[in-house]
Write an enzyme that holds these catalytic residues in place. Structure first.
Site, PDB file in Angstrom:
ATOM      1  N   ASP A  95     -29.847   3.630  17.414  1.00 24.82           N
ATOM      2  CA  ASP A  95     -29.306   3.326  16.080  1.00 24.82           C
ATOM      3  C   ASP A  95     -30.363   2.731  15.160  1.00 24.82           C
ATOM      4  OD1 ASP A  95     -29.301   0.930  17.693  1.00 24.82           O
ATOM      5  OD2 ASP A  95     -27.996  -0.020  16.216  1.00 24.82           O
ATOM      6  N   GLU A 188     -27.822  -1.352  19.068  1.00 19.74           N
ATOM      7  CA  GLU A 188     -28.659  -2.546  19.254  1.00 19.74           C
ATOM      8  C   GLU A 188     -28.674  -3.389  17.992  1.00 19.74           C
ATOM      9  OE1 GLU A 188     -32.314  -5.040  19.240  1.00 19.74           O
ATOM     10  OE2 GLU A 188     -31.720  -3.525  17.817  1.00 19.74           O
TER      11      GLU A 188
HETATM   12 ZN   LIG Z   1     -35.111  -2.374  17.283  1.00 21.09          ZN
END
Ligand SMILES: [Zn+2]
Length: 422
Positions: A95, A188
């Site tokens: 992401d 994340e």
């Molecule tokens: Zn990162």
């Protein structure tokens, strides 16, 4: 097989022999922005677009078990060629940050960079004055977005670099390597990348996130983090007849905030200093809730921060006995150093791999948490290594192809160190 180490120091060798740059340019064009408002996992379905591409490409590289699970985590195995070596994990996240658009990324290559300012659309200027790393990249090829989006080197550079390392091991079966587990994870950037990571299924002894910034960076320390919630309950009375009776919860929440140590805030601290940080406050005259985050590198000092809050609150209770105040502290994550120092070879091998690539390691504590902090705490020791990228999460993000080549050198050296019989 697997008997002949070759330490990679020359990024040109990597850039010639692998498709690291091509891969990177392709991956950044896939929009994978995560969304903290979403409850699902992955938080945005578009992250699966990249996961499916990567699964296919891993299979093409011979990692036949590559598979995306129901939560969008992609795991795959690259078999080793040295018996008895431990299984090692390589991790990167798919992401990009919600902070800035990742839609329709148009990467631009600035070849033979001359050391001046880089001008992009929307009056975005990348100036070596604010980004001193640029000075170390003169004559390199610099990659930026067109200025209307972020670039996404965080962390698609990490992904491309891991893929390039696999290309090299496939082309050079004589290089010693342990069995590698590859993990590409979602979400994340919204702090959930480790939440549904199945450590048992991953099955590695240690792992490395390739998610740091400029050349040489290695991180084996993060903050330890607690959250504090303070609830103030006053005495609610009609304001017309409140004299001597009303206790306004907002007044006391204000007193509480002013009594926090003003020199221990995020805006007043750096390096290894910890802080108190009130993040949000909701309520009315009757009841107010204040949320704070507490941060420190030292777990003992973090616990003291909780006690110091309790002391401030005790004093307020004695000043206004009719006010009810409750404090609740909840644990968020812990400094990964607590576990990593017990298995020193993990960090030592990371440092050695960087040195073997001809780089002086920049071992720096992270003033935040990483997926690795959670994974380490849950039993998978996971320090972090550089990708080469700079100015993450905004339109000024950039990376040089040399830095990407160096990151691949480090990954390949690291894997060999785990595979080598020494
Ligand atoms: Zn990162």
């Amino acid at each position: 097989m697997g008997e002949q180490t070759h330490w990679f120091t020359d990024e040109r060798e990597v850039l010639d022999k692998t498709t690291v740059v091509e891969r990177f340019l392709r991956y950044v064009k896939v929009d994978t922005q995560s969304d903290e408002e979403s409850e699902s996992c992955p938080s945005t379905a578009k992250q699966l677009d990249l996961a499916e591409i990567l699964a296919r490409e891993l299979k093409e590289l011979g990692l036949e078990d590559a598979q995306v699970d129901e939560n969008g985590y992609l795991f795959a195995t690259f078999k080793g060629n040295v018996e008895g070596s431990p299984v090692i994990g390589l991790l990167a996240h798919m992401d990009t940050a919600p902070a800035f658009s990742g839609t329709n990324v148009k990467p631009i290559l600035h070849e033979n960079y001359d050391g001046g300012v880089i001008e992009l659309e929307d009056s975005v200027v990348i100036d070596p004055k604010d980004t001193p790393e640029l000075k170390q990249c003169i004559k390199d090829t610099i990659i930026t977005s067109d200025g209307t989006t972020l670039l996404g080197s965080d962390d698609k550079a990490g992904i491309a670099e891991i893929m390039a390392a696999l290309e090299l091991f496939k082309a050079h079966p004589e290089l010693p390597r342990p069995t590698l587990r590859i993990g590409f994870t979602p979400d994340e950037e919204i702090g959930r990348g480790a939440d549904k990571f199945d450590i048992e299924k991953f099955g590695a002894k240690a792992a490395f996130t390739i998610d740091g910034d400029f050349i040489g960076e290695v991180n084996s320390e993060t903050f330890s983090a607690d959250k504090g919630t303070v609830v103030f309950e006053g005495v609610s009375v009609h304001p017309g007849t409140a004299k001597g009776k009303m206790v306004n919860a907002m007044d006391w929440a204000g007193v509480f905030l002013t009594r926090l140590p003003q020199e221990e805030t995020p805006q007043q601290t750096e390096g290894r200093e910890g802080f108190f940080h009130p993040t949000d406050m909701t309520g009315d005259a009757a009841k107010v809730t204040v949320n704070l985050i507490l941060r420190d590198f030292d777990d003992r000092k973090l616990a003291e921060r909780g006690k110091r809050l309790e002391q401030i609150i005790d004093r307020i209770r004695s000043e206004e006995p009719r006010l009810k105040v409750e404090l609740k502290i909840t644990e968020q994550y812990r400094n990964m150093a607590r576990w990593l120092t017990k298995q020193p070879e993990i960090l030592e091998k990371a440092m050695e791999a960087i040195r073997k690539a001809g780089i002086e390691p920049n071992h720096r504590p992270i003033r935040g948490g990483t997926d690795g902090s959670q994974l380490t705490q849950r039993g998978l020791p996971t320090p972090n290594l550089f990708t080469g990228g700079v100015n993450f999460h905004g339109p000024k993000e950039w990376i040089s192809t040399r830095a990407m080549g160096k990151a691949v050198c480090v990954i390949v050296n690291l894997v060999q160190l785990w595979g080598a019989r020494i």
